[in-house]
Design a protein around this motif. Structure first.
Motif, PDB file in Angstrom:
ATOM      1  N   ASN A   3       0.885  -1.119   0.018  1.00 13.68           N
ATOM      2  CA  ASN A   3       0.154  -0.077   0.414  1.00 13.68           C
ATOM      3  C   ASN A   3       0.965   0.968   0.321  1.00 13.68           C
ATOM      4  O   ASN A   3       0.361   2.309  -0.683  1.00 13.68           O
ATOM      5  CB  ASN A   3      -1.115   0.031   1.584  1.00 13.68           C
ATOM      6  N   LEU A  59       2.270   2.628  -3.570  1.00 14.55           N
ATOM      7  CA  LEU A  59       1.818   2.814  -4.019  1.00 14.55           C
ATOM      8  C   LEU A  59       1.936   4.455  -4.310  1.00 14.55           C
ATOM      9  O   LEU A  59       1.493   5.074  -5.340  1.00 14.55           O
ATOM     10  CB  LEU A  59       0.463   2.612  -3.876  1.00 14.55           C
ATOM     11  N   LEU A  72      -3.982  -3.992  -5.528  1.00 18.65           N
ATOM     12  CA  LEU A  72      -5.030  -4.595  -5.831  1.00 18.65           C
ATOM     13  C   LEU A  72      -5.744  -5.975  -5.913  1.00 18.65           C
ATOM     14  O   LEU A  72      -7.432  -6.206  -5.477  1.00 18.65           O
ATOM     15  CB  LEU A  72      -5.890  -4.066  -6.779  1.00 18.65           C
ATOM     16  N   ALA A 132      -5.982  -7.316  -2.373  1.00 17.98           N
ATOM     17  CA  ALA A 132      -7.279  -7.110  -2.248  1.00 17.98           C
ATOM     18  C   ALA A 132      -8.088  -7.828  -2.066  1.00 17.98           C
ATOM     19  O   ALA A 132      -9.513  -8.009  -1.584  1.00 17.98           O
ATOM     20  CB  ALA A 132      -7.412  -5.055  -1.983  1.00 17.98           C
ATOM     21  N   THR A 183     -11.117 -10.359  -0.682  1.00 19.99           N
ATOM     22  CA  THR A 183     -12.886 -10.402  -0.357  1.00 19.99           C
ATOM     23  C   THR A 183     -13.558 -11.075  -0.953  1.00 19.99           C
ATOM     24  O   THR A 183     -14.549 -11.196  -0.587  1.00 19.99           O
ATOM     25  CB  THR A 183     -12.717  -8.939  -0.694  1.00 19.99           C
ATOM     26  N   LEU A 184     -12.741 -11.748  -1.693  1.00 23.52           N
ATOM     27  CA  LEU A 184     -13.420 -13.075  -2.148  1.00 23.52           C
ATOM     28  C   LEU A 184     -14.032 -14.446  -1.584  1.00 23.52           C
ATOM     29  O   LEU A 184     -13.178 -14.351  -0.414  1.00 23.52           O
ATOM     30  CB  LEU A 184     -13.213 -13.189  -3.624  1.00 23.52           C
ATOM     31  N   PHE A 243     -14.142  -9.391 -11.815  1.00 24.44           N
ATOM     32  CA  PHE A 243     -14.804  -7.670 -12.138  1.00 24.44           C
ATOM     33  C   PHE A 243     -13.176  -7.027 -11.201  1.00 24.44           C
ATOM     34  O   PHE A 243     -12.792  -5.884 -12.200  1.00 24.44           O
ATOM     35  CB  PHE A 243     -16.656  -8.020 -11.011  1.00 24.44           C
ATOM     36  N   ALA A 244     -13.206  -7.396 -10.548  1.00 23.85           N
ATOM     37  CA  ALA A 244     -12.648  -6.676  -9.325  1.00 23.85           C
ATOM     38  C   ALA A 244     -10.577  -7.108  -9.908  1.00 23.85           C
ATOM     39  O   ALA A 244      -9.882  -5.875  -9.896  1.00 23.85           O
ATOM     40  CB  ALA A 244     -12.275  -6.915  -7.806  1.00 23.85           C
ATOM     41  N   ALA A 280     -10.319  -4.358 -12.894  1.00 24.55           N
ATOM     42  CA  ALA A 280     -10.525  -2.834 -12.492  1.00 24.55           C
ATOM     43  C   ALA A 280      -8.813  -2.916 -12.105  1.00 24.55           C
ATOM     44  O   ALA A 280      -8.179  -1.743 -12.010  1.00 24.55           O
ATOM     45  CB  ALA A 280     -11.560  -2.910 -11.370  1.00 24.55           C
ATOM     46  N   LEU A 285     -12.593   0.985  -7.584  1.00 26.54           N
ATOM     47  CA  LEU A 285     -12.736   0.421  -7.045  1.00 26.54           C
ATOM     48  C   LEU A 285     -13.025  -0.311  -5.941  1.00 26.54           C
ATOM     49  O   LEU A 285     -13.458  -0.880  -5.243  1.00 26.54           O
ATOM     50  CB  LEU A 285     -10.604   0.475  -6.276  1.00 26.54           C
ATOM     51  N   ALA A 333     -15.633  -2.637  -7.468  1.00 23.76           N
ATOM     52  CA  ALA A 333     -15.271  -3.778  -8.005  1.00 23.76           C
ATOM     53  C   ALA A 333     -14.945  -4.206  -6.490  1.00 23.76           C
ATOM     54  O   ALA A 333     -15.498  -5.661  -6.302  1.00 23.76           O
ATOM     55  CB  ALA A 333     -13.662  -3.556  -7.868  1.00 23.76           C
ATOM     56  N   ALA A 334     -14.800  -3.864  -5.729  1.00 19.86           N
ATOM     57  CA  ALA A 334     -15.147  -4.639  -3.936  1.00 19.86           C
ATOM     58  C   ALA A 334     -15.923  -4.871  -3.048  1.00 19.86           C
ATOM     59  O   ALA A 334     -16.616  -6.368  -3.355  1.00 19.86           O
ATOM     60  CB  ALA A 334     -14.364  -3.411  -3.191  1.00 19.86           C
ATOM     61  N   THR A 386     -17.152  -8.032  -6.100  1.00 17.42           N
ATOM     62  CA  THR A 386     -16.366  -9.279  -5.523  1.00 17.42           C
ATOM     63  C   THR A 386     -16.852  -9.913  -4.273  1.00 17.42           C
ATOM     64  O   THR A 386     -16.782 -11.349  -3.741  1.00 17.42           O
ATOM     65  CB  THR A 386     -15.239  -8.673  -5.442  1.00 17.42           C
ATOM     66  N   LEU A 387     -17.330  -8.845  -3.149  1.00 20.60           N
ATOM     67  CA  LEU A 387     -18.047  -8.883  -1.804  1.00 20.60           C
ATOM     68  C   LEU A 387     -19.003  -9.727  -2.319  1.00 20.60           C
ATOM     69  O   LEU A 387     -20.501  -9.642  -3.091  1.00 20.60           O
ATOM     70  CB  LEU A 387     -18.310  -8.071  -1.169  1.00 20.60           C
ATOM     71  N   GLU A 414     -17.625  -5.299   5.798  1.00 23.80           N
ATOM     72  CA  GLU A 414     -16.994  -6.564   5.388  1.00 23.80           C
ATOM     73  C   GLU A 414     -15.956  -6.634   3.899  1.00 23.80           C
ATOM     74  O   GLU A 414     -15.516  -7.503   4.098  1.00 23.80           O
ATOM     75  CB  GLU A 414     -18.052  -7.611   5.251  1.00 23.80           C
ATOM     76  N   ALA A 415     -16.117  -5.516   3.622  1.00 22.77           N
ATOM     77  CA  ALA A 415     -15.431  -5.639   2.371  1.00 22.77           C
ATOM     78  C   ALA A 415     -14.479  -4.467   2.743  1.00 22.77           C
ATOM     79  O   ALA A 415     -13.533  -3.810   2.161  1.00 22.77           O
ATOM     80  CB  ALA A 415     -15.826  -4.416   0.918  1.00 22.77           C
ATOM     81  N   ARG A 416     -13.641  -4.649   3.629  1.00 27.20           N
ATOM     82  CA  ARG A 416     -13.234  -2.962   4.232  1.00 27.20           C
ATOM     83  C   ARG A 416     -11.707  -3.117   3.819  1.00 27.20           C
ATOM     84  O   ARG A 416     -10.697  -2.641   3.424  1.00 27.20           O
ATOM     85  CB  ARG A 416     -12.677  -2.643   6.298  1.00 27.20           C
ATOM     86  N   PHE A 417     -11.165  -4.425   3.781  1.00 26.95           N
ATOM     87  CA  PHE A 417      -9.549  -4.262   3.388  1.00 26.95           C
ATOM     88  C   PHE A 417      -9.381  -3.933   1.899  1.00 26.95           C
ATOM     89  O   PHE A 417      -8.870  -3.456   1.613  1.00 26.95           O
ATOM     90  CB  PHE A 417      -9.005  -6.088   3.162  1.00 26.95           C
ATOM     91  N   ALA A 418     -10.672  -4.340   0.685  1.00 27.02           N
ATOM     92  CA  ALA A 418     -10.525  -3.861  -0.544  1.00 27.02           C
ATOM     93  C   ALA A 418     -10.985  -2.124  -0.439  1.00 27.02           C
ATOM     94  O   ALA A 418     -10.321  -1.427  -1.622  1.00 27.02           O
ATOM     95  CB  ALA A 418     -11.526  -4.286  -1.191  1.00 27.02           C
ATOM     96  N   LEU A 477      -9.816  -0.132   1.839  1.00 29.82           N
ATOM     97  CA  LEU A 477      -9.057   0.224   2.566  1.00 29.82           C
ATOM     98  C   LEU A 477      -7.481   0.533   1.404  1.00 29.82           C
ATOM     99  O   LEU A 477      -7.134   1.711   0.977  1.00 29.82           O
ATOM    100  CB  LEU A 477      -8.539   0.383   4.039  1.00 29.82           C
ATOM    101  N   ALA A 478      -7.792  -0.525   0.112  1.00 34.83           N
ATOM    102  CA  ALA A 478      -6.915  -0.710  -0.128  1.00 34.83           C
ATOM    103  C   ALA A 478      -7.372   0.502  -1.372  1.00 34.83           C
ATOM    104  O   ALA A 478      -6.131   1.285  -2.258  1.00 34.83           O
ATOM    105  CB  ALA A 478      -6.621  -2.114  -0.992  1.00 34.83           C
ATOM    106  N   ALA A 479      -8.061   0.494  -1.909  1.00 35.33           N
ATOM    107  CA  ALA A 479      -8.623   1.435  -2.561  1.00 35.33           C
ATOM    108  C   ALA A 479      -8.601   3.373  -2.550  1.00 35.33           C
ATOM    109  O   ALA A 479      -8.349   3.776  -3.017  1.00 35.33           O
ATOM    110  CB  ALA A 479     -10.637   1.433  -3.001  1.00 35.33           C
ATOM    111  N   ALA A 513      -6.384   3.722  -0.483  1.00 37.92           N
ATOM    112  CA  ALA A 513      -4.689   3.412  -0.684  1.00 37.92           C
ATOM    113  C   ALA A 513      -3.992   4.256  -1.813  1.00 37.92           C
ATOM    114  O   ALA A 513      -3.376   4.577  -2.035  1.00 37.92           O
ATOM    115  CB  ALA A 513      -3.926   2.659   0.179  1.00 37.92           C
TER     116      ALA A 513
END
Ligand SMILES: Nc1ncnc2c1ncn2[C@@H]1O[C@H](COP(=O)(O)OP(=O)(O)OP(=O)(O)O)[C@@H](O)[C@H]1O
Ligand SMILES: Nc1ncnc2c1ncn2[C@@H]1O[C@H](COP(=O)(O)OP(=O)(O)OP(=O)(O)O)[C@@H](O)[C@H]1O
Ligand SMILES: [Mg+2]
Ligand SMILES: [Mg+2]
Lengths: 218, 230, 247, 230, 218
Positions: free
Chosen positions: B67, B70, B118, B121, B125-126, B154-155, B158, D118, D121-122, D125-126, D151-155, D157-159, D161
């Motif tokens: 991260n 980036l 990405l 991430a 999330t999957l 999809f992700a 992206a 992003l 996308a997150a 995928t969830l 629930e998608a917090r990881f992705a 936060l990557a978004a 970042a």
């Protein structure tokens, strides 16, 4: 007794330091239906995942056909291709039902027409003839469960591991599927069945193994 | 604001003009940035999968590191690659400085942490059952990895689009190692930088519009790919 | 191929787009010219990543040659710097001598936007302040840290005074982007000489001596000088050749 | 390559020096980029959620549009904002040109499509059951949206970042509308651009290293945030 | 007969143009346990999702307590807070069991200590006392199902909608949970129960509704 298909010797599996499974000695005979019972959290799913070669035990040995199992690579894949697990909460790929059922066949390099034929036959077996083009993840709970079963049956595996296969099935489908399972040993398929539907399981199984707190109950 | 409206109109006229110089720039931009993204993805996608699908000590730290990467400034990447490829640098003998190849290399370095972070991430999330499902149906490890990517397509796309956007819009690295040489290493962004430094804002806008149209075409193509993935 | 690192003004004015193709046509040598500005051009040359440099900062060039980084430095052309400001000229410097004008700006604490980089223009600006005996520490004196064109736009927006080379200024003025007026110009103190030189082949063995020399010869020879003399932007001359050519 | 090693050492010395000019640059960079990301996220996160969680005609097209906007060149964004804020532009009266506020605005515009794409996308995928679960347990729509983000917090936060990385490394928009004025609108990237244009590559590297250390600090902070999110 | 709690009038729900549910007229009485039966894909889950106000019918009217339902906003949330669905494949948040069970209480603004107390009580009810700190998504299938049930019970809803609540439960837990459900009407809770465990359902329910192909079977 002939060479057992699976032999567990001192197999221990822990999650976060907690023992989930601890089996001193357990054999599964080939060509039989074995039922595994036990309360929630007893370690039944863990056992099946170990037998499916998806989870490696932390300790002990698992023999398959009397042999040690390779740790990884093409040989492990070859062994895995003889065994199939229908998980307790089976995951269907976000694709058509057809593609889900044919997935394993495609991995085995089967030609398209043959794949289609086998997938259709497996779908018919679970009462989902014609469901091929539908999106798998938009089906009802019971329909999904049946797709997962068809996906495993299509592979004609040597070992079929079933984790609560009757959950979500309507009574009629459950009865149909019971007949399908009952017929598998005759085709040389070994079945290990985890189920809380005790009567159904006992009707089917030649042998019942009971787990409790990760150990074999007396 | 006149240059804005004028620039958009000029951008569309530029598209229609088939001017060989502008189309040369477009082709170079596309070639360099697509190559860079593909190069970066070849390393980043497997790495992102590997990190995302496994638990190991130090994993969290690694995620923080990616991260952080980036925020790798394009100019710094440009400087480092320049230092490597300079005649006085360790790879000077390759004579890659001020060539499109150098730009591809620099942009790939830029895209790599972004795509890795990405994809990681996306995979995290999957639903975690995907890999096991593929394996028990007979997949090799590589096939299972592919199944995971397909479920997260999809992700993942992206992530690739973000990587592409990152490199096709960046100017610092491209100009540092490419040199913005006319007819040779001039991309959209270096051309835009040049035009605005000349004060020709409308031409800068026009090139920007052209670039966006190009990106739209690329994304439409990727979209079709995604639709056909399964 | 030959790599020429050059100031932005020569490239952005379009001069090189005429000069270089003429050379290539005459000699068959491909020249890749990179508009990077004086400071970066010299840095690139020091790293042996260019064969020829074209810059405008005489003192730095002399040091560059003295330190053995460059050889064969030759005058190419010159033009002028101009002091620009808002047309209303609130500090009233129009037509003054440079030193006087700068002192006025300081007295009036007028807004002044400096390049604040190591460009030839900035070095010239510092020299001029020094010559005028003025310290640039009033709050209206700002460093923009950008290329000449950008500084012109900024000075225009900020209604500030600034120093520019005539080429970039005329070009900007002709595209109608700025209202800045030419207030002090055409004085010897404001002369802006450009030179070319070869990167020292003794330090940098990759330098293509023959082609580089051919380029220097061409640029400073009659044909190159002629092109420079004839070059027009918006109908006006921007550069005066170092060797006056006979009509 | 000497400037590389020298630059890294100088970067670390710069960190230790507590030089007010450099720390001023660091503070401005941080302030501008964080503000821009927050501003962008306030619009982008809800929008990404909205698009990702709903099915509607034209959704696919919208996704392609956002993926395309990832290729919005920074210089073009800079030009457009410049055109708006110039004293000849429609918002010239605000006198925002060449101020940090203008930079925040431009960077927010840059980060917006990236974060939107992003987050979208997150969320896609969830697992799709999250929102229904929250709702049936009594969540309002906003609370359910929050549950999805959690629930998608990881992705997510990557978004964020990625958005932060995008803006703190970009130079085109910041320099166009900020002007790189010393002690006022000079950020890390515009300072790096200036130093390299001067030919002082080592100083450019040094500033880049400083910037990376800053980004590391920000990402460590975000990481702790994520760990405490639930 | 008193005012019914739910009244469906001409309710139709389609998925991709296909009719999944089409109910001309159906009422559910308050304070009763109603069982809904039918084969896989009959529309049972769809019906529960409509009753849970998660899915809007494409056609027809749903009355709750004799009243039309608001389309959105605070009023809809207020209604939803009286009703809770335990889904067929319940989703547990990626957090601790405690947090999952207390989630709905937190939304209702309950104080921390009270929340903890209620969550603990609900967990004990389903035989998971002490499971609070464990990560919900790492539990066994039956344990997860029980957390989902506890999460709903903790809310003490006016209406409890249960979609296959016995799936994955071991026999003992199923019996315990059957008793819990049987006691709910006395506390004023209306229960609508979808289950393929026909005997269990019939033992519990005062009334059985049968769906087939989305319609009420005669
Ligand atoms: N990934 C995991 N991490 C931590 N603990 C786990 C994990 N998987 C299972 N467990 C724990 O290990 C024990 C055995 O789980 P397992 O899933 O094998 O039970 P089971 O017999 O299949 O139960 P059920 O009938 O509920 O499906 C349980 O206590 C469970 O909470
Ligand atoms: N999101 C969806 N998109 C498309 N079709 C759907 C969707 N959800 C359900 N269906 C279809 O609607 C019909 C009714 O589904 P529903 O889930 O209500 O069945 P069910 O009675 O709960 O079955 P089961 O006993 O298998 O859970 C099925 O044919 C199913 O395939
Ligand atoms: Mg289990
Ligand atoms: Mg259902």
């Amino acid at each position: 007794m002939p060479e057992p298909l699976f032999s567990l010797r001192g197999v221990v599996k822990r999650f976060q330091g907690q023992e989930a499974l601890n089996i001193a000695r357990l054999d599964f005979a080939a060509g039989q239906i074995t039922a595994v019972e036990g309360p929630n959290g007893a370690g039944k799913t863990t056992l099946l995942q170990i037998l499916a070669l998806l989870l490696a035990p932390d300790q002990g040995r698992l023999l398959y056909g009397g042999q040690e199992l390779p740790h990884a690579g093409a040989q492990l894949t070859a062994r895995r291709r003889e065994i199939t697990l229908v998980a307790q909460q089976a995951y269907l790929f976000d694709a058509s039902v057809q593609r889900n059922v044919a997935y394993g066949l495609r991995l085995r390099g089967m030609r398209r027409e043959e794949r289609a034929q086998r997938a259709a036959a497996a779908l018919a077996q679970v009462g989902l003839a014609g469901f091929g083009p539908r999106r798998a993840r938009r089906l009802s709970g019971g329909e999904m469960q049946r797709v997962a079963l068809a996906r495993a049956l299509a592979l004609k595996p040597r070992v079929l591991l079933l984790d609560e296969p009757f959950a979500n099935l309507d009574t009629e489908s459950a009865a149909v599927f019971e007949r399908v399972i009952a017929g598998l040993p005759a085709e040389g398929c070994t079945v290990i069945l985890v189920s809380h539907a005790r009567e159904q399981a006992r009707r089917l199984a030649q042998r019942v193994v009971v787990l409790e707190n990760g150990r074999l109950a007396a | 604001m006149d240059f804005f409206v004028g620039g958009v109109a000029r951008g569309l006229r530029l598209l229609a003009s088939l001017d060989p110089e502008v189309y040369g720039i477009a082709w170079l931009s596309l070639r360099v940035s697509l190559s860079a993204v593909i190069l970066a993805a070849l390393a980043a996608v497997p790495l992102g999968l590997l990190i995302g699908q496994n638990e190991f000590p130090g994993k969290r730290l690694l995620v923080v590191v990616f991260n952080t990467l980036l925020a790798l400034p394009t100019v710094v990447v440009g400087l480092v690659i320049y230092g490597l490829l300079s005649h006085r640098g360790p790879l000077g003998g390759l004579e890659l400085l001020y060539t499109p190849a150098a730009m591809i290399l620099a942009q790939a370095v830029l895209a790599f942490p972004l795509i890795t972070a990405l994809v990681l991430a996306a995979v995290t999330t999957l639903d975690s059952r995907v890999a096991h499902t593929a394996l028990t149906l007979g997949a090799t490890r590589a096939q299972a990895a592919w199944a995971v990517l397909a479920e997260a397509r999809f992700a993942v796309l992206a992530a690739l689009a973000a990587g592409f956007g990152r490199v096709i819009t960046e100017v610092g690295a491209a100009i540092m190692v490419g040199g913005n040489i006319r007819h040779y290493t001039r991309t959209f962004t270096t051309a835009i930088a040049l035009e605005t430094s000349k004060g020709d804002f409308a031409q800068g806008m026009a090139l920007g519009i052209f670039l966006l149209v190009l990106a739209l075409a690329v994304n439409l193509a990727t979209h079709h790919l995604q639709m056909r993935w399964r | 191929r030959l790599v020429l690192a050059t100031t932005t003004s020569t490239a952005n004015s379009g001069l090189l787009d005429v000069l270089i193709p003429a050379f290539s046509k005459a000699s068959g040598v491909t020249v890749h010219y990179m508009p990077v500005g004086t400071g970066k051009a010299l840095a690139i040359a020091r790293a042996c990543d260019a064969d020829v440099v074209l810059v405008h900062a005489p003192d730095r060039e002399k040091r560059f040659v003295a330190q053995g980084f460059g050889v064969d430095r030759r005058p190419l052309a010159h033009n002028y710097f101009v002091l620009l400001g808002p047309p209303s000229d609130p500090a009233k410097i129009k037509g003054l001598a440079v030193a006087e004008a700068l002192r006025r700006l300081a007295q009036a604490k007028a807004p002044f936007l400096s390049r604040g980089d190591n460009s030839g223009t900035y070095i010239k600006e510092r020299a001029l302040w020094k010559a005028a005996g003025v310290k640039t520490d009033w709050p209206g004196y700002k460093e923009g840290g950008r290329g000449m064109g950008a500084i012109l736009t900024m000075a225009d927006e900020l209604k500030a005074y600034t120093l520019s080379d005539i080429g970039t200024y005329r070009k900007y003025k002709s595209v109608g982007k700025i209202g800045l007026a030419e207030l002090v110009s055409n004085q010897d103190l404001l002369k802006n000489p450009y030179s070319v030189m070869m990167v020292n082949p003794a330090r940098c063995p990759k330098v293509k001596i023959k082609q580089a020399r051919a380029l220097l010869d061409f640029l400073t020879g009659p044909q190159g000088q002629r092109i420079i003399a004839d070059f027009r932007a918006g109908g006006q001359p921007l550069f005066w050749p170092a060797t006056p050519t006979k009509p």
